[in-house]
Design a protein around this motif. Sequence first.
Motif, mmCIF file in Angstrom:
data_model
loop_
_atom_site.group_PDB
_atom_site.id
_atom_site.type_symbol
_atom_site.label_atom_id
_atom_site.label_comp_id
_atom_site.label_asym_id
_atom_site.label_seq_id
_atom_site.Cartn_x
_atom_site.Cartn_y
_atom_site.Cartn_z
ATOM 1 N N UNK A 83 -37.284 32.560 -57.167
ATOM 2 C CA UNK A 83 -36.705 31.112 -57.014
ATOM 3 C C UNK A 83 -36.157 30.959 -55.498
ATOM 4 N N UNK A 84 -36.309 29.542 -55.060
ATOM 5 C CA UNK A 84 -35.705 29.098 -53.964
ATOM 6 C C UNK A 84 -34.267 29.526 -53.709
ATOM 7 N N UNK A 85 -33.924 29.946 -52.725
ATOM 8 C CA UNK A 85 -32.390 30.304 -52.352
ATOM 9 C C UNK A 85 -31.925 28.882 -51.759
ATOM 10 N N UNK A 86 -31.210 28.091 -52.488
ATOM 11 C CA UNK A 86 -30.737 26.896 -52.277
ATOM 12 C C UNK A 86 -29.250 26.645 -52.677
ATOM 13 N N UNK A 87 -28.386 26.987 -51.556
ATOM 14 C CA UNK A 87 -27.026 27.110 -51.933
ATOM 15 C C UNK A 87 -26.470 25.579 -52.699
ATOM 16 N N UNK A 88 -26.844 24.462 -52.343
ATOM 17 C CA UNK A 88 -26.397 23.289 -53.328
ATOM 18 C C UNK A 88 -26.696 23.299 -54.540
ATOM 19 N N UNK A 89 -27.947 24.021 -55.137
ATOM 20 C CA UNK A 89 -28.361 24.456 -56.369
ATOM 21 C C UNK A 89 -27.474 25.315 -57.004
ATOM 22 N N UNK A 90 -26.988 26.321 -56.407
ATOM 23 C CA UNK A 90 -26.114 27.503 -56.827
ATOM 24 C C UNK A 90 -24.939 26.911 -57.070
ATOM 25 N N UNK A 91 -24.344 25.815 -56.606
ATOM 26 C CA UNK A 91 -23.019 25.336 -56.744
ATOM 27 C C UNK A 91 -22.756 24.750 -58.059
ATOM 28 N N UNK A 92 -23.879 24.396 -58.621
ATOM 29 C CA UNK A 92 -23.675 23.765 -60.049
ATOM 30 C C UNK A 92 -23.255 24.669 -60.853
ATOM 31 N N UNK A 93 -22.427 24.059 -61.780
ATOM 32 C CA UNK A 93 -21.670 25.033 -63.003
ATOM 33 C C UNK A 93 -22.929 25.232 -64.124
ATOM 34 N N UNK A 94 -22.653 26.104 -64.832
ATOM 35 C CA UNK A 94 -23.376 26.304 -65.989
ATOM 36 C C UNK A 94 -23.353 25.321 -66.958
ATOM 37 N N UNK A 95 -22.025 24.895 -67.272
ATOM 38 C CA UNK A 95 -21.647 23.609 -67.977
ATOM 39 C C UNK A 95 -22.429 22.403 -67.706
ATOM 40 N N UNK A 96 -22.875 22.205 -66.279
ATOM 41 C CA UNK A 96 -23.653 21.212 -66.050
ATOM 42 C C UNK A 96 -24.990 21.225 -66.165
ATOM 43 N N UNK A 97 -25.397 22.391 -66.839
ATOM 44 C CA UNK A 97 -27.048 22.605 -66.942
ATOM 45 C C UNK A 97 -27.188 22.551 -68.664
ATOM 46 N N UNK A 98 -28.319 21.672 -68.818
ATOM 47 C CA UNK A 98 -28.770 21.234 -69.917
ATOM 48 C C UNK A 98 -29.845 22.512 -70.424
ATOM 49 N N UNK A 99 -29.650 22.867 -71.856
ATOM 50 C CA UNK A 99 -30.556 23.829 -72.395
ATOM 51 C C UNK A 99 -31.720 23.056 -72.587
ATOM 52 N N UNK A 100 -32.965 23.534 -72.467
ATOM 53 C CA UNK A 100 -34.403 22.830 -72.658
ATOM 54 C C UNK A 100 -34.745 22.279 -71.406
ATOM 55 N N UNK A 101 -34.017 21.851 -70.507
ATOM 56 C CA UNK A 101 -34.579 20.853 -69.321
ATOM 57 C C UNK A 101 -34.827 21.962 -68.339
ATOM 58 N N UNK A 102 -36.305 21.346 -68.007
ATOM 59 C CA UNK A 102 -37.073 22.334 -67.041
ATOM 60 C C UNK A 102 -36.426 22.356 -65.829
ATOM 61 N N UNK A 103 -35.929 21.363 -65.148
ATOM 62 C CA UNK A 103 -35.054 21.354 -63.936
ATOM 63 C C UNK A 103 -33.978 22.161 -63.906
ATOM 64 N N UNK A 104 -33.110 22.062 -65.335
ATOM 65 C CA UNK A 104 -31.943 22.905 -65.110
ATOM 66 C C UNK A 104 -32.166 24.229 -65.361
ATOM 67 N N UNK A 105 -33.210 24.584 -66.033
ATOM 68 C CA UNK A 105 -33.423 26.062 -66.305
ATOM 69 C C UNK A 105 -34.133 26.723 -65.051
ATOM 70 N N UNK A 106 -34.744 25.700 -63.863
ATOM 71 C CA UNK A 106 -34.856 26.311 -62.600
ATOM 72 C C UNK A 106 -33.538 26.936 -62.054
ATOM 73 N N UNK A 107 -32.587 26.036 -61.973
ATOM 74 C CA UNK A 107 -31.313 26.258 -61.505
ATOM 75 C C UNK A 107 -30.589 27.264 -62.081
#
Length: 740
Positions: A83-107
């Motif tokens: 994956x691309x190393x992007x600090x702004x993506x890494x700052x997102x919390x797991x609670x903010x990520x949906x299961x099954x969403x392709x973009x969130x799975x990338x994060x």
Amino acid sequence: MKNKTKKNFLHWIGIALTLVLTTVLINENASFLNASILPVKMHKPFDGFVAPIKKVPNWSIVSGAEREKDFDAISPSLFIDLPEYEPSMLDKTYADLKYGDEADNSIRNAKITYSVPYLGNYKLDNSENSGSHPAIDIKVPRNTPIYAISNGIVAKVSTGSSGFGHTVVVKHINFPTLDDDSRTHTIYSSYSHMGDIKVSVGDIVEKNQLIAYSSDTGTATTPHLHFQIDNSSAPWHPYWPFTYKEATDNGLDFWSAINAGLGKERAQEMTINPMRLVQKYESFEPVVEPTVEATVEATVEATPAPTPAPTVEATPAPTPTPTVEATPAPTPTPTVEATPEPTPTPDPVKTFDVSTEEFTLIENNFYAYVTALDQENKVMVKTKLTDNIDVEIEDQVIATVNRNYLSDTHFSEGTAKVTVIPKSVGKTRIMFSYNDRTFYSSYFSVIEKIKPADSIIIKHDGSFKVGAAETLTLILLDENGEETPETPLGTVNLYTNNDNGYFSPNNFSFNLFREGKVEVEYVGNKQETVEINASGGSIYGNTTIGAQAALPNAVFTDVKSSHPYFKSIKYLKENNIVNGYTIDNSFKPEREIKRAELLKIILDGFEFEIAENYNIVFSDVAEDSWYAKYIATAARLGFVSGYSDGTFKPDQTINRIEFLKILFKSKDINVDPVVINNSYLDVDKLEWYAPYVQYSMKKNLFPMSGNKFYPNKGVTRGEAAEAVYRLLMVIEGDLEKYDG
């Protein structure tokens, strides 16, 4: 005289200490010193960077078991590009990520891959500049290939057992800086916690050259690459921003010193953000200077014409000798041989590897990936199917798919993608039928919402061997005893009741759970039973694990005499009531039992007469299947029925209340319908199944611990064997309750 003697003594002590310190420094930096005194070599000029790792697992879909495998043992279909190393993506919390969403799975994949970012900490919050860690930790399976990021010369190779562990340092001369590509300097890339190293000090390496394989040597709790880049100002490589004394002087240990940011300013001065530098120059194309050809002026004097060669008259060809034709031999009568039967061409496809989600919210579509493997279990990059693959969901009430077949055109680089559309809450899987063979995905759960974790269940194979690492799987359960992917805040602590052994790790953030699961290792040091506890705030779980007995006392390879259900499984096996798996003679007591498997245990356990002549009334039960006679017998006896769509679902797992109902109906047990008090905290006395749970508790039939029953939790094969055995003992012994 005395003062002079004392002065001489101190003088020699000083020399001795200097020699000792020099020896230590030489030993520590021997390979670096060797590189410094080797004949000067020069590597190829800078021509761009590549990442040190090419592929990592798709962490959002791989199972816990897959994560523990070596790189080569994991199916190629489960890997993605780094994956691309992007600090702004890494700052997102797991609670903010949906299961099954392709973009969130990338994060989610990026957060898991870059477990510790540049100048991060060990709190696993993926926050850059929150600590003094001078590198990026990249999570990878053991034995992942590691590549040189660019052209250079190997300056150091270390095989230490602590600290950085096995390490390679590569020196790069005249490379552009991160902030100014017109300015050059010397940098040192380092690759730590490696296993097998493929280069030596002084070797010239080229960009993208294999230099090592990943491991967890040194101070590491899991296989990963500690990827660091130092500048030439750093006094040693890899550079570390504080000493042990500085940490202890500040009342800190190694981990907390990083978390507190000890030496952060020095780390910023001596090191460079490695992935930012690599990504900046990944697409770099070196400028090729035009070749300047010298212009040669023409000579004024004319070049004399060459002297013509003398003409040579052709020699006449000799008269050919006349050819005498041979008398042709008579043509033999051809022998007519029988045409051999054509050898059938084997199907180029041996099997399919299917990967999918474990959880998805009801409103989220997700992908299942199907990879074709050839007869050597390699990915068929150019897929050649002899027929289409039929695709369907096992329980179409729960989900559907976007296409009902796959052909060659759907495969790209050996893998096809199917969209799964959830419809209702439940658990099911995808079926792929190809040339009379059926392949299944793992089960996935469609949930309405992610429920908070309420407890932890700890799974293991029932025993441990003293001094050997035993894998424990910790699984988060919600208030109903169902697995949940929810990640709470806080820390999990592991401990035993008798200080027997240790855990690796023994405390960690809940963020380490992936899809609600995490695996840790336990090493016992005494031959005695241990109670293992996992505690994280109000979330708690425990289990008992016994010291491993000798193999002759094992009824199956994974059910030894120390297993909590050893006695019941042994009894059922000896009476031909249960069988193991022939491939490895295991019983898999932790695996959830299927409806058909349960009927066999009940019918054989209670010695029912099994129907040999039967009429199958369920559309999904083939007459030649091993379980057809058991399902037909149970249906005739009236203690099971099918579903409204005419199916029985023999491969569907069964929960605890369904299990008790079938178990008691099979023996015509009339349970008391009056329930005055709640049997367990999660079983209301007014629920239809409360009488079954109450009877089970009074008779001590179902193996339980704690004050919750978890009625919707799936029953394992071990639990089913134990409950059937206990009921057998109660009936045969006319007991008030099972007492062991």
